[in-house]
Scaffold this active site. Structure first.
Site, PDB file in Angstrom:
ATOM      1  N   ASN A   9       0.865  -1.178   0.000  1.00 58.82           N
ATOM      2  CA  ASN A   9       0.000   0.000   0.000  1.00 58.82           C
ATOM      3  C   ASN A   9       0.907   1.234   0.000  1.00 58.82           C
ATOM      4  O   ASN A   9       1.506   1.555   1.010  1.00 58.82           O
ATOM      5  CB  ASN A   9      -0.893  -0.028   1.253  1.00 58.82           C
ATOM      6  CG  ASN A   9      -1.724   1.233   1.394  1.00 58.82           C
ATOM      7  OD1 ASN A   9      -1.853   2.009   0.442  1.00 58.82           O
ATOM      8  ND2 ASN A   9      -2.290   1.435   2.572  1.00 58.82           N
ATOM      9  N   HIS A  96      -9.456   0.945   4.828  1.00 58.98           N
ATOM     10  CA  HIS A  96      -8.180   1.139   5.523  1.00 58.98           C
ATOM     11  C   HIS A  96      -8.415   2.043   6.729  1.00 58.98           C
ATOM     12  O   HIS A  96      -9.226   2.972   6.668  1.00 58.98           O
ATOM     13  CB  HIS A  96      -7.147   1.760   4.578  1.00 58.98           C
ATOM     14  CG  HIS A  96      -5.767   1.736   5.148  1.00 58.98           C
ATOM     15  ND1 HIS A  96      -5.347   2.651   6.088  1.00 58.98           N
ATOM     16  CD2 HIS A  96      -4.731   0.880   4.963  1.00 58.98           C
ATOM     17  CE1 HIS A  96      -4.111   2.369   6.440  1.00 58.98           C
ATOM     18  NE2 HIS A  96      -3.712   1.301   5.770  1.00 58.98           N
TER      19      HIS A  96
HETATM   20  C1  PEP Z   1      -0.793  -0.046   6.049  1.00 52.55           C
HETATM   21  O1  PEP Z   1      -0.964   1.151   6.009  1.00 52.55           O
HETATM   22  O2  PEP Z   1      -1.594  -0.793   5.486  1.00 52.55           O
HETATM   23  C2  PEP Z   1       0.377  -0.547   6.781  1.00 52.55           C
HETATM   24  C3  PEP Z   1       0.390  -1.789   7.141  1.00 52.55           C
HETATM   25  O3  PEP Z   1       1.389   0.357   7.043  1.00 52.55           O
HETATM   26  P1  PEP Z   1       2.825   0.050   7.698  1.00 52.55           P
HETATM   27  O4  PEP Z   1       3.330  -1.239   7.104  1.00 52.55           O
HETATM   28  O5  PEP Z   1       3.666   1.227   7.343  1.00 52.55           O
HETATM   29  O6  PEP Z   1       2.586  -0.080   9.174  1.00 52.55           O
END
Ligand code: PEP
Length: 251
Positions: A9, A96
């Protein structure tokens, strides 16, 4: 056998030239990853059409990070599920925690978005997860259970073939704090049971459930070794092709 997926993402990061470079690097290295693992990158809307072309010859599939809760019309600034499909997106991330937190995305709105996304022929990665306060109050099962019921229980077993669940504890997103593999496994098993209660054991067994929250090359192996963790939704570490591919190679 349910699919193993590692999805990146990118959030609101990279200009178009930077995004193209990142997509090229991920596509080039994707052949190093096990054939049993599917790779997805969720790029900003502005990048999708250009990146779709670059990924065509690789195993990497394209996702958007959101879609509208209406099919078309006077909704300035929104992007519809059909529009995403028309630029060769295969997936869309919905729910999300950043969208729930900053843009008032409710479970009711998500039901509408899921209907439109599935209707357009997109696969959906539905994010669920509790915040720190809820975790500390021991309410994580209640919160995640309610998100699953309020959204997914409106769909059918057939729909579930096109839906992936991503468990992302909000307190672990972008914070460097990862859920322990035991904490993650416990709630993944709980989600699978909630799916089995509604759709039956076979559907639950076939549903891919990803873990997300500060997943990186150093912790992916242990997380992915858990029985009910079928891969990851990766934020920060997906912005470096090397790290993203390394995570996928953890299988
Ligand atoms: C996300 O935003 O879906 C995520 C998992 O971010 P991070 O890996 O940076 O914690």
């Amino acid at each position: 056998m349910r699919k193993k997926i590692v999805a990146g993402n990118w959030k609101m990061n990279t200009t178009l030239p930077e995004g193209i470079e990142l997509a090229k690097a991920v596509a080039a290295k994707s052949a190093e990853t096990p054939s049993s693992v599917d790779l997805i990158v969720a790029a900003p809307f502005t990048h999708l059409a250009s990146i779709a072309d670059l990924l065509k010859t690789s195993k990497v599939e394209l996702a958007a990070q959101n879609c509208a809760d209406h099919a078309s019309g006077a909704y300035t600034g929104e992007v519809s599920a059909d529009m995403l499909k028309s630029v060769s997106c295969k997936w869309v991330i919905l729910g999300h925690s950043e969208r729930r937190q900053y843009y008032g995305e409710t479970d009711a709105k998500l039901v509408e978005k899921l209907k439109l996304a599935l209707g357009a022929g997109l696969g959906v990665i539905l994010c669920v997860g509790e915040n720190l306060e809820e975790r500390e109050a021991g309410k994580h099962f209640e919160v995640v259970g309610a998100q699953i019921k309020d959204v997914l229980y409106n769909f059918t077993a057939e729909d579930m073939k096109h839906i992936v669940v991503a468990y992302e504890p909000v307190w672990a997103i972008g914070t460097g704090k990862t859920a322990t593999s035991d904490q993650a496994q416990e709630i993944h098993a709980f989600i699978r049971k909630a799916l089995a209660d509604k759709f039956g054991a076979a559907v639950a067994e076939d549903t891919t459930i990803l873990y997300g929250g500060s997943c990186k090359p150093s912790n992916a192996k242990e997380l992915f070794a858990q029985k009910d963790i079928d891969g990851g939704l990766i934020g920060g570490a997906a912005l470096k092709a090397e790290d993203f591919i390394q995570i996928a190679k953890s299988y």
